[in-house]
Design an enzyme around this catalytic site. Sequence first.
Site, PDB file in Angstrom:
ATOM      1  N   GLU A 134       0.843  -1.194   0.000  1.00 27.89           N
ATOM      2  CA  GLU A 134       0.000   0.000   0.000  1.00 27.89           C
ATOM      3  C   GLU A 134       0.878   1.244   0.000  1.00 27.89           C
ATOM      4  OE1 GLU A 134      -2.825  -0.074   3.175  1.00 27.89           O
ATOM      5  OE2 GLU A 134      -3.701  -1.990   2.554  1.00 27.89           O
ATOM      6  N   PRO A 135       0.281   2.405  -0.269  1.00 27.92           N
ATOM      7  CA  PRO A 135       1.075   3.640  -0.254  1.00 27.92           C
ATOM      8  C   PRO A 135       1.822   3.865   1.053  1.00 27.92           C
ATOM      9  CG  PRO A 135      -1.054   4.048  -1.277  1.00 27.92           C
ATOM     10  CD  PRO A 135      -1.096   2.647  -0.730  1.00 27.92           C
ATOM     11  N   SER A 139       7.712  -2.584   2.923  1.00 29.26           N
ATOM     12  CA  SER A 139       8.350  -3.661   3.686  1.00 29.26           C
ATOM     13  C   SER A 139       7.614  -3.918   4.996  1.00 29.26           C
ATOM     14  CB  SER A 139       9.813  -3.298   3.959  1.00 29.26           C
ATOM     15  OG  SER A 139      10.536  -3.220   2.751  1.00 29.26           O
ATOM     16  N   THR A 165       1.472  -5.719  -9.637  1.00 38.23           N
ATOM     17  CA  THR A 165       1.701  -6.333 -10.941  1.00 38.23           C
ATOM     18  C   THR A 165       0.391  -6.910 -11.464  1.00 38.23           C
ATOM     19  OG1 THR A 165       3.955  -6.902 -10.286  1.00 38.23           O
ATOM     20  CG2 THR A 165       3.054  -8.050 -12.188  1.00 38.23           C
ATOM     21  N   GLN A 343      29.038  -1.103 -19.301  1.00 38.48           N
ATOM     22  CA  GLN A 343      30.404  -0.557 -19.319  1.00 38.48           C
ATOM     23  C   GLN A 343      31.210  -1.114 -20.496  1.00 38.48           C
ATOM     24  OE1 GLN A 343      31.081   1.758 -17.112  1.00 38.48           O
ATOM     25  NE2 GLN A 343      33.188   2.155 -17.712  1.00 38.48           N
ATOM     26  N   ILE A 344      31.048  -2.391 -20.751  1.00 38.05           N
ATOM     27  CA  ILE A 344      31.767  -3.026 -21.859  1.00 38.05           C
ATOM     28  C   ILE A 344      31.271  -2.496 -23.202  1.00 38.05           C
ATOM     29  CG2 ILE A 344      32.068  -5.226 -23.076  1.00 38.05           C
ATOM     30  CD1 ILE A 344      32.192  -6.499 -20.196  1.00 38.05           C
ATOM     31  N   GLU A 370       9.441  -8.010  -3.817  1.00 38.09           N
ATOM     32  CA  GLU A 370       9.303  -9.231  -3.006  1.00 38.09           C
ATOM     33  C   GLU A 370      10.338  -9.287  -1.871  1.00 38.09           C
ATOM     34  OE1 GLU A 370       8.022 -12.915  -4.536  1.00 38.09           O
ATOM     35  OE2 GLU A 370       7.481 -12.094  -6.481  1.00 38.09           O
TER      36      GLU A 370
END
Length: 388
Positions: A134-135, A139, A165, A343-344, A370
């Site tokens: 919720e807003p 956690s 989702t 980066q590569i 999650e």
Amino acid sequence: MLEQNGRMFIELTDEQKAIQATIKEFANEKIKPVVAELDEAQEFPMDIMRQLGELGFLGILVPEKFGGAGLGYVEYALIVEEIAKVDPAIALSVAAHNGLCTNHINLFANDELKNKYLHELASGKKIGSWGLTEPSSGSDAAAMRTVAKKEGDYFVLNGSKNFITHGGVGEIAVVMAITNKDAGKKGISAFVIEKGTEGFNAGKKENKLGMRASETRELIFENCKVPANNLIGAEGDGFVQAMKVLEGGRISIAALSIGLAEGALDSAMNYAKERKQFGKTLAEFQATQFKFADIATQIEAAKLLTFKAAWRKDNNKFDLKAAAMAKLFASELAVRAANEAVQIFGGYGYVKDYPVEKYYRDAKLLTIGEGTSEVQRLVIARELLKLF
């Protein structure tokens, strides 16, 4: 998987290898050609999800008697990993559908609700969503404010959920709400709610940094009447159920993270073999080789952690620490792997013509969703301290 003298070894069965080959072929043939298009348009791939349902990949953990594939967490991890190599966003949708909404009903609902909802979810005819966050409570899930008041043969829900989702495309939702304000965590219950129920609406669609083909929306409840029979398990069991669902969900996010890291590494290595600087390919430079060596080693370590947790889950030896370690290590690896890949690629890694730009954007969610990395460390520490 094998366990000998407390050590884990990855050894897939012929059936698992066949499942892995099937989903790999599907991902490369059906998903890969439309990855960029779906990401740019933020379009949910309903047609692809329906096809995955037809193949049995949307009811992975559901028993065959309820229309599912009747597979375990090892197979689940393999499937999510292979999809994530190609498109982490679709892998996220597969994980959310299988591991959250569908698995909550599978684990805790009575047979009446299972028969009513699991067949359509497992077949992909209907997409599932799961409402906990919720807003004001992320956690700290126990701080939720959505309430469900019993009125005769119904519960009336009021409140909202966010970062959900499939909040808009989902047709069957599992939602947690407070049924007893005075009981704390033990006053939270879980309900199955169908799309179209009066007072149940999807809110704003989030415009996200990454995972853009996996829809995320707000859910809003305004005097939403839910039949009392749609209560999952006993009243007050919702929080405990949700935490157990998330325990298994950590395995899928770890597998998704591995797939993303593998996809980023493969892209970077292929590019490094072709791109020349100062008369040599990038792959010939020791600095580049060391990056590949570090990420490849960490991928192998993440696989061992993840498939150990999956195997233990399948063999009724599941423990919080194993899943939390897998999720923590693999998700943070995904961020590192995507960063090194960009980066590569150099400047090319910063533009959408190359896949590593998308891996880079997609990766960050994995250390948040999650259970954040901080929450995983708390779980691991608490489990360790039980030893003293």
